[in-house]
Structures are given as C-alpha cells and as structure tokens.
Enzyme design. Sequence first.
Site, PDB file in Angstrom:
ATOM      1  N   HIS A 105       0.837  -1.204   0.000  1.00  0.00           N
ATOM      2  CA  HIS A 105       0.000   0.000   0.000  1.00  0.00           C
ATOM      3  C   HIS A 105       0.869   1.250   0.000  1.00  0.00           C
ATOM      4  O   HIS A 105       0.930   1.972  -0.994  1.00  0.00           O
ATOM      5  CB  HIS A 105      -0.947  -0.017   1.211  1.00  0.00           C
ATOM      6  CG  HIS A 105      -1.813   1.195   1.309  1.00  0.00           C
ATOM      7  ND1 HIS A 105      -2.082   1.813   2.498  1.00  0.00           N
ATOM      8  CD2 HIS A 105      -2.449   1.910   0.344  1.00  0.00           C
ATOM      9  CE1 HIS A 105      -2.874   2.861   2.268  1.00  0.00           C
ATOM     10  NE2 HIS A 105      -3.115   2.940   0.968  1.00  0.00           N
ATOM     11  N   HIS A 124      -2.071   0.670   8.139  1.00  0.00           N
ATOM     12  CA  HIS A 124      -3.512   0.657   7.821  1.00  0.00           C
ATOM     13  C   HIS A 124      -4.059  -0.758   7.824  1.00  0.00           C
ATOM     14  O   HIS A 124      -5.067  -1.051   7.219  1.00  0.00           O
ATOM     15  CB  HIS A 124      -3.770   1.323   6.459  1.00  0.00           C
ATOM     16  CG  HIS A 124      -3.044   2.620   6.269  1.00  0.00           C
ATOM     17  ND1 HIS A 124      -1.874   2.733   5.554  1.00  0.00           N
ATOM     18  CD2 HIS A 124      -3.307   3.859   6.739  1.00  0.00           C
ATOM     19  CE1 HIS A 124      -1.435   3.986   5.575  1.00  0.00           C
ATOM     20  NE2 HIS A 124      -2.281   4.690   6.294  1.00  0.00           N
TER      21      HIS A 124
END
Length: 174
Positions: A105, A124
């Site tokens: 990510h 996250h």
Amino acid sequence: MGNESRRTRHALNRRDFLKVSSGCVAGAAGIPVFAASNPSHTATPVTAYPVLDVARLSDLTPGTTIPFSYPSPTSPALLMRLQEGALDGLGDDSSIVAFSILCTHKGCPVSYKAEQGMLICPCHWSTFDPAKGGSLIIGQASSSLPRIALRIEGDRVQAVGVHGLIYGRHTNIL
Ligand code: FES
C-alpha cells in the site's frame, strides 16, 4: 488480407512470442523472466538477483522467522518456516517461504503475527497470508507481498530472485 486471417496471424505471433519468452533465462541481475517451472506463479515474473545465503536449513525449526535484506540493503525481507506447508514453500514439508516486508500500500514494514499466522501492516492493517504466497487477505493494499524466490543448496537456504515488484521501485533493478 481479410480480418479473419489478420487475427490468425496475430494469434500465431503471440503464441510464438510466448514460446520464446518462457524459454528465456536471466543471465544478469534485474532481468525479469517467467517462472515456468512453478505452476502457481506462471503469471508472476521473477527477477533474478545475485544469490544470497540467508540461513542454515538446520536452524529453521517450525515457527522460525529470520529478517534479512534482499536484493539490496534497503529492501527488508523475512524468511519464515511456517508450522505447515505453504503455497510455493520449500523444504520437505513445503513450509519455508520469504517475502519482502514492505507493504504494497504505502511501504510500511509488515510484521508477522504468529497468533494469526499473518503478516500485518501497522499503518492501515493490510493483512497478508504467508501460507498463500503472501496474498492480500484484507486492507488498503491492492496486491500481494512480493515473494522472495528461494533455493536450498545443501544446508543453506538462499535467496535468488523476487516475484513481483517491491514497494517504491519502478522496476526490479539493483
Ligand atoms: S501502508 Fe500498509 S496498509 Fe497502508
């Protein structure tokens, strides 16, 4: 020449190209090839890099994790011997795997959580399954963790390449 024969010629050219591509061998670091001998990763290019001794096979008891860097000092990775067999795993029980730990990510380093048996990103919470080739299970990332190609030479476990693109790189070159 009609549309049909143009299509046929195009299809033959593509087939010939694939035949040639699958026979290619990387002769130098940073050259992508296709892992034709590995059925579950036939579609994932593997980039060959210089061989690196990562660990002694005899030290890898089930549950062991060994951090290392590959293919460069700024590319953290994790060698793992899982408790059970893994997709594309090495060893007599197919439990030895390794991955780049840079989350796909935004590049935070993931860490292994033995309780869940998952590699989890602290930024996250993207979650990757090391038993399934580093597949993304849930989270903000959009692709699996790059898998480090390994081989066993005697009692040595060696890194020899990378399947996929390591976070932050435009190409897999050193
Ligand atoms: S950096 Fe890993 S989920 Fe965002």
